[in-house]
Design a protein around this motif. Structure first.
Motif, PDB file in Angstrom:
ATOM      1  N   GLN A   1     -46.978  51.175 -66.444  1.00  9.85           N
ATOM      2  CA  GLN A   1     -47.019  51.886 -67.716  1.00  9.85           C
ATOM      3  C   GLN A   1     -46.438  53.271 -67.526  1.00  9.85           C
ATOM      4  OE1 GLN A   1     -50.887  51.639 -69.459  1.00  9.85           O
ATOM      5  NE2 GLN A   1     -50.483  49.539 -70.107  1.00  9.85           N
ATOM      6  N   VAL A   2     -45.316  53.491 -68.178  1.00 12.65           N
ATOM      7  CA  VAL A   2     -44.600  54.747 -67.995  1.00 12.65           C
ATOM      8  C   VAL A   2     -45.125  55.785 -68.980  1.00 12.65           C
ATOM      9  CG1 VAL A   2     -42.329  55.825 -68.003  1.00 12.65           C
ATOM     10  CG2 VAL A   2     -42.575  53.472 -67.247  1.00 12.65           C
ATOM     11  N   ALA A   3     -45.505  56.954 -68.467  1.00 11.41           N
ATOM     12  CA  ALA A   3     -45.884  58.057 -69.342  1.00 11.41           C
ATOM     13  C   ALA A   3     -44.622  58.840 -69.682  1.00 11.41           C
ATOM     14  CB  ALA A   3     -46.897  58.957 -68.637  1.00 11.41           C
ATOM     15  N   PHE A   4     -44.559  59.373 -70.845  1.00 13.67           N
ATOM     16  CA  PHE A   4     -43.423  60.161 -71.334  1.00 13.67           C
ATOM     17  C   PHE A   4     -42.187  59.279 -71.565  1.00 13.67           C
ATOM     18  CE2 PHE A   4     -45.834  63.016 -68.449  1.00 13.67           C
ATOM     19  CZ  PHE A   4     -46.446  63.754 -69.433  1.00 13.67           C
ATOM     20  N   ALA A   5     -41.228  59.848 -72.315  1.00 13.00           N
ATOM     21  CA  ALA A   5     -40.102  59.040 -72.776  1.00 13.00           C
ATOM     22  C   ALA A   5     -38.952  58.995 -71.770  1.00 13.00           C
ATOM     23  CB  ALA A   5     -39.619  59.576 -74.131  1.00 13.00           C
ATOM     24  N   PHE A   6     -39.227  58.614 -70.530  1.00 11.24           N
ATOM     25  CA  PHE A   6     -38.151  58.460 -69.563  1.00 11.24           C
ATOM     26  C   PHE A   6     -37.239  57.312 -69.993  1.00 11.24           C
ATOM     27  CE2 PHE A   6     -41.076  60.787 -66.805  1.00 11.24           C
ATOM     28  CZ  PHE A   6     -40.194  61.652 -66.174  1.00 11.24           C
ATOM     29  N   THR A   7     -35.928  57.504 -69.849  1.00  9.85           N
ATOM     30  CA  THR A   7     -35.005  56.424 -70.202  1.00  9.85           C
ATOM     31  C   THR A   7     -34.912  55.431 -69.051  1.00  9.85           C
ATOM     32  OG1 THR A   7     -33.075  57.521 -69.275  1.00  9.85           O
ATOM     33  CG2 THR A   7     -33.592  58.015 -71.568  1.00  9.85           C
ATOM     34  N   VAL A   8     -34.378  54.262 -69.374  1.00  6.80           N
ATOM     35  CA  VAL A   8     -34.209  53.219 -68.368  1.00  6.80           C
ATOM     36  C   VAL A   8     -33.385  53.759 -67.199  1.00  6.80           C
ATOM     37  CG1 VAL A   8     -33.207  50.951 -67.935  1.00  6.80           C
ATOM     38  CG2 VAL A   8     -34.417  51.392 -70.084  1.00  6.80           C
ATOM     39  N   ALA A   9     -32.275  54.452 -67.511  1.00  9.54           N
ATOM     40  CA  ALA A   9     -31.411  54.963 -66.445  1.00  9.54           C
ATOM     41  C   ALA A   9     -32.154  55.980 -65.577  1.00  9.54           C
ATOM     42  CB  ALA A   9     -30.158  55.591 -67.044  1.00  9.54           C
ATOM     43  N   GLU A  10     -32.997  56.807 -66.203  1.00 15.82           N
ATOM     44  CA  GLU A  10     -33.747  57.808 -65.428  1.00 15.82           C
ATOM     45  C   GLU A  10     -34.723  57.143 -64.462  1.00 15.82           C
ATOM     46  OE1 GLU A  10     -34.058  61.801 -68.244  1.00 15.82           O
ATOM     47  OE2 GLU A  10     -35.203  60.038 -68.832  1.00 15.82           O
ATOM     48  N   ILE A  11     -35.372  56.064 -64.925  1.00 17.22           N
ATOM     49  CA  ILE A  11     -36.309  55.330 -64.074  1.00 17.22           C
ATOM     50  C   ILE A  11     -35.585  54.707 -62.887  1.00 17.22           C
ATOM     51  CG2 ILE A  11     -37.846  53.315 -64.015  1.00 17.22           C
ATOM     52  CD1 ILE A  11     -39.120  55.383 -65.643  1.00 17.22           C
ATOM     53  N   VAL A  12     -34.439  54.090 -63.175  1.00 16.61           N
ATOM     54  CA  VAL A  12     -33.679  53.437 -62.097  1.00 16.61           C
ATOM     55  C   VAL A  12     -33.199  54.491 -61.099  1.00 16.61           C
ATOM     56  CG1 VAL A  12     -31.684  51.986 -61.566  1.00 16.61           C
ATOM     57  CG2 VAL A  12     -33.030  51.544 -63.619  1.00 16.61           C
ATOM     58  N   ALA A  13     -32.806  55.670 -61.614  1.00 20.76           N
ATOM     59  CA  ALA A  13     -32.359  56.748 -60.722  1.00 20.76           C
ATOM     60  C   ALA A  13     -33.487  57.200 -59.795  1.00 20.76           C
ATOM     61  CB  ALA A  13     -31.833  57.923 -61.542  1.00 20.76           C
ATOM     62  N   MET A  14     -34.740  57.153 -60.281  1.00 22.13           N
ATOM     63  CA  MET A  14     -35.878  57.510 -59.416  1.00 22.13           C
ATOM     64  C   MET A  14     -35.920  56.585 -58.208  1.00 22.13           C
ATOM     65  SD  MET A  14     -39.167  58.207 -61.788  1.00 22.13           S
ATOM     66  CE  MET A  14     -39.019  58.992 -63.374  1.00 22.13           C
ATOM     67  N   GLY A  15     -35.649  55.298 -58.443  1.00 20.78           N
ATOM     68  CA  GLY A  15     -35.615  54.351 -57.336  1.00 20.78           C
ATOM     69  C   GLY A  15     -34.519  54.717 -56.357  1.00 20.78           C
ATOM     70  N   GLN A  16     -33.331  54.979 -56.892  1.00 25.17           N
ATOM     71  CA  GLN A  16     -32.206  55.285 -56.007  1.00 25.17           C
ATOM     72  C   GLN A  16     -32.497  56.525 -55.156  1.00 25.17           C
ATOM     73  OE1 GLN A  16     -28.480  56.376 -57.823  1.00 25.17           O
ATOM     74  NE2 GLN A  16     -27.445  56.391 -55.840  1.00 25.17           N
ATOM     75  N   GLU A  17     -33.082  57.559 -55.775  1.00 23.70           N
ATOM     76  CA  GLU A  17     -33.338  58.805 -55.047  1.00 23.70           C
ATOM     77  C   GLU A  17     -34.318  58.603 -53.897  1.00 23.70           C
ATOM     78  OE1 GLU A  17     -34.564  61.557 -58.061  1.00 23.70           O
ATOM     79  OE2 GLU A  17     -32.677  61.172 -59.132  1.00 23.70           O
ATOM     80  N   ALA A  18     -35.188  57.598 -54.025  1.00 25.58           N
ATOM     81  CA  ALA A  18     -36.188  57.387 -52.981  1.00 25.58           C
ATOM     82  C   ALA A  18     -35.633  56.605 -51.800  1.00 25.58           C
ATOM     83  CB  ALA A  18     -37.396  56.658 -53.567  1.00 25.58           C
ATOM     84  N   GLY A  19     -34.479  55.959 -51.987  1.00 21.06           N
ATOM     85  CA  GLY A  19     -33.972  55.068 -50.958  1.00 21.06           C
ATOM     86  C   GLY A  19     -32.927  55.694 -50.056  1.00 21.06           C
ATOM     87  N   ASP A  20     -32.291  54.821 -49.265  1.00 25.75           N
ATOM     88  CA  ASP A  20     -31.254  55.244 -48.319  1.00 25.75           C
ATOM     89  C   ASP A  20     -29.990  55.716 -49.016  1.00 25.75           C
ATOM     90  OD1 ASP A  20     -32.174  54.990 -45.780  1.00 25.75           O
ATOM     91  OD2 ASP A  20     -31.785  52.841 -45.646  1.00 25.75           O
ATOM     92  N   HIS A  21     -29.737  55.155 -50.201  1.00 21.32           N
ATOM     93  CA  HIS A  21     -28.450  55.370 -50.846  1.00 21.32           C
ATOM     94  C   HIS A  21     -28.538  56.356 -51.989  1.00 21.32           C
ATOM     95  CE1 HIS A  21     -26.067  52.273 -48.735  1.00 21.32           C
ATOM     96  NE2 HIS A  21     -27.283  51.891 -48.416  1.00 21.32           N
ATOM     97  N   SER A  22     -29.280  57.444 -51.754  1.00 16.86           N
ATOM     98  CA  SER A  22     -29.529  58.379 -52.853  1.00 16.86           C
ATOM     99  C   SER A  22     -28.259  59.062 -53.320  1.00 16.86           C
ATOM    100  CB  SER A  22     -30.570  59.419 -52.424  1.00 16.86           C
ATOM    101  OG  SER A  22     -30.183  60.002 -51.210  1.00 16.86           O
ATOM    102  N   ALA A  23     -27.193  59.092 -52.492  1.00 12.93           N
ATOM    103  CA  ALA A  23     -25.989  59.805 -52.903  1.00 12.93           C
ATOM    104  C   ALA A  23     -24.847  58.875 -53.282  1.00 12.93           C
ATOM    105  CB  ALA A  23     -25.540  60.743 -51.784  1.00 12.93           C
ATOM    106  N   THR A  24     -25.077  57.572 -53.191  1.00 10.77           N
ATOM    107  CA  THR A  24     -23.997  56.633 -53.494  1.00 10.77           C
ATOM    108  C   THR A  24     -23.745  56.569 -54.999  1.00 10.77           C
ATOM    109  OG1 THR A  24     -24.810  55.349 -51.633  1.00 10.77           O
ATOM    110  CG2 THR A  24     -23.174  54.291 -53.031  1.00 10.77           C
ATOM    111  N   HIS A  25     -22.466  56.608 -55.363  1.00 16.67           N
ATOM    112  CA  HIS A  25     -22.141  56.549 -56.787  1.00 16.67           C
ATOM    113  C   HIS A  25     -22.273  55.136 -57.327  1.00 16.67           C
ATOM    114  CE1 HIS A  25     -21.008  60.451 -58.171  1.00 16.67           C
ATOM    115  NE2 HIS A  25     -20.412  60.702 -57.023  1.00 16.67           N
ATOM    116  N   GLY A  26     -22.688  55.033 -58.569  1.00 16.66           N
ATOM    117  CA  GLY A  26     -22.651  53.762 -59.255  1.00 16.66           C
ATOM    118  C   GLY A  26     -23.808  52.824 -58.980  1.00 16.66           C
TER     119      GLY A  26
END
Lengths: 353, 265
Positions: B84-109
């Motif tokens: 359950q997501v609090a606040f109006a985070f967009t789908v892209a913002e949520i997915v970006a949170m995943g990317q930032e936590a992983g190995d490929h935080s700087a990979t484009h696309g």
């Protein structure tokens, strides 16, 4: 095919995230100039320029500018920024946009701390008294706010989920309890202390001095500098505690720091200006509409808008019934209470903002 | 590889898991099956390193209890049953949170590719709160995928822990998501998924484990676990099992023997 293009969130395109920081900085500068020039003493923008260049200002104008209006402006900016940032941090922590230090009883807790220090501070052992000095009231307010936040979090949050009803009701109970304790202390206070208390409890920037500002500044700066480092963690926390952990956030540490920073900001603000409500509610709410909920943008933007908005409210409060002053708490409540109701109603309809 | 030993968990005085041991490997999909309340989700939380329960979990040779959350976040991503997501985070913002936590935080696309993989490109800028249940689930899966974007890393496979990934999805999306998980494993990653649907599990998993009352009662390839007597013991119902050529076993439930005596007429 045009319909299938990604639809922007309503409001977020307004000015765009890119332009908003500039708009906010311009807003803060504009209200600062207004705040320095508006008022009974009749200083114009030209006089400001003269003060800048250092000539042609009468002694009276110099005193008004540097000893009355400038500290008041600085304190307005600092207090507004702190209250707004405290609001963002609490809302992130409780995962709910209704968590404002004034509404959930944290201002009241900080107020109790401050009153304790004013009334009973003299009874402290001399060594401790000397060691804490002018920081005594802000420090006590911070401790009071901290205790209130910890207690509230314990009551309203279980397994990472906040029960909003419980949070709001616990806030009412906390405010009532601390209010009663404060009442007892006021009853015990002597004449001099009573004067300090009245001045303080009105919730006003009128007593601003450089000394007061200096006393509160360490706590204010600490919280304002700490807050941005919590932004990524608070974003992840919006998905829930478990998910934040999965995303690499040390959740317990994040929660401790968010509680500490918001209590420090609230405590310092309350200590110098009394309980000013709703800034922490309105500012983050408006900015979420314009910028989205990302705390990395929300925290610095809230500091700017909070500071600017409080200075503006202060300007209203001292010019609208001049030469008398309206307590600033009335102005912020007039602005804030409708926003509070509005969020409450939208939340009831199931869409959280 | 993932190696768990002696996993025991008590919650509020009730035994949830008792002495569970299992292994999972990169390149493989492991399905954790079992009736409601068997402790499947709890087991997944232990394996994901949430720090509950006793026993040891080694992920790529390192104890998950000793690795910090940041290190762990680069090795594995978790899809919870209900986010359950609090606040109006967009789908892209949520997915970006995943990317930032992983190995490929700087990979484009990565965000764009993860969204395309779950078919949510058109909803990228919508608040997650405004989506349907199935769309939210796919958004969270995209977030998990973005976190472990490359199925293998320098210290071994990357892991996807999925708690009922297809529970709220229609048939088409169920297959789509299971194929994504299968693809992740085929590329060298490890997938551990809690599953309700035995047929889907048999279709996509290399191995299945059956958890009943906090204990493992069966483990092995789908043909070994999908046995009428084993399933009857686990679920209390008789099933007919069939085998489709090259597709593995599938079952058809027949009748249920009531498990609570008090409910019978």
């Amino acid at each position: 095919m045009a319909q299938s293009l990604p639809r922007l969130v309503p409001g977020r395109s307004l000015g765009g995230p890119a332009a908003l920081p500039l708009i906010l900085v311009a807003f803060v500068l504009a209200v600062s100039v207004l705040s320095l020039t508006g008022g009974a003493a009749g200083l114009g923008p030209g006089d400001l320029f003269q003060a800048w260049t250092g000539d042609g200002l009468t002694e009276r104008d110099r005193v008004v500018l540097f000893d009355i209006r400038l500290p008041r402006l600085a304190m307005g900016l600092a207090v507004g920024a702190s209250l707004a940032v405290a609001g963002v941090l609490l809302q992130g922590l409780f995962r709910n946009p209704l968590a404002d230090p004034g509404i959930v009883g944290i201002n009241a807790g900080a107020g109790l701390g401050a009153v304790l220090a004013i009334v009973l501070g003299g009874a402290l052992p001399a060594g401790l008294l000397a060691a804490t000095g002018s920081w005594q009231v802000p420090l006590a307010a911070f401790l009071g706010g901290w205790g209130a936040t910890l207690l509230l979090y314990r009551i309203a949050t279980h397994g990472g989920r906040t029960d909003v009803t419980l949070m709001l009701l616990a806030g009412i109970a906390l405010a009532a309890l601390t209010g009663a304790a404060t009442g007892v202390l006021v009853y015990l206070a002597d004449d001099q202390q009573l004067r300090d208390l009245t001045f303080w409890s009105m919730g006003s920037l009128a007593g601003a001095t450089w000394t007061k500002l200096a006393a509160a500044l360490p706590l204010l700066l600490l919280s304002l500098l700490l807050a941005p480092s919590l932004a990524r963690g608070l974003n992840a926390l919006a998905l829930g505690e478990g998910q934040a952990l999965h995303l690499g956030v040390e959740v317990q540490r994040l929660k401790r720091l968010a509680i500490f920073a918001s209590a420090a900001a609230t405590g310092a603000a309350v200590a110098v200006s009394g309980g000013i409500g709703f800034v922490g509610l309105v500012v983050p709410h408006l900015l979420r509409q314009a910028l989205g909920p990302d705390h990395r943008r929300l925290i610095p933007a809230s500091a700017l808008l909070g500071g600017g908005l409080l200075v503006l409210a202060d300007l209203f409060s001292r010019t609208i019934v001049a030469p008398a002053e309206l307590p600033i708490g009335i102005v912020t409540a007039l602005l804030g209470a409708p926003v509070f109701l509005w969020i409450l109603l939208t939340q009831r309809r199931g869409s959280m903002v | 590889m993932l190696k768990a030993n002696g996993i025991t968990l008590d919650l509020a005085g009730m035994s949830v898991l008792s002495d569970v041991a299992l292994s999972a490997y990169g390149g493989e999909v492991l399905a954790i099956c079992g009736p409601n309340g068997a402790g499947k989700s709890s087991l997944l939380r232990v394996l994901a390193g949430e720090g509950i329960g006793r026993g040891t979990v080694l992920l790529n040779g390192e104890d998950v209890g000793q690795s910090g959350p940041e290190v762990l976040a680069r090795r594995r991503a978790v899809l919870a049953q209900d986010t359950q997501v609090a606040f109006a985070f967009t789908v892209a913002e949520i997915v970006a949170m995943g990317q930032e936590a992983g190995d490929h935080s700087a990979t484009h696309g990565v965000v764009e590719s993860a969204l395309a993989a779950v078919g949510l490109t058109h909803l990228a800028n919508r608040p997650v709160l405004s989506l349907s249940g199935g769309e939210r689930q796919r958004a969270q899966l995209a977030r998990a995928l973005a976190q472990v974007w490359a199925p293998t890393g320098p210290d071994g496979p990357r892991w996807l822990f999925l708690d009922e990934p297809v529970a709220s999805l229609d048939l088409g999306h169920q297959l789509e998501i299971m194929q994504l998980a299968r693809g992740f494993a085929d590329a060298g990653g490890g997938v551990v998924a809690v599953m309700h649907d035995l047929n889907l599990s048999a279709m996509f998993a290399d191995r299945m484990v059956l958890l009943v009352g906090g204990k493992l009662i069966a483990e092995g390839p789908p043909e070994a676990v999908m046995q009428a007597e084993i399933l009857e013991r686990a679920y209390g119902c008789r099933v007919t099992l069939n085998c489709a050529p090259k597709r593995g076993p599938w079952l058809l439930p027949q009748s249920c023997t009531p498990r609570t005596a008090g409910l019978t007429g």
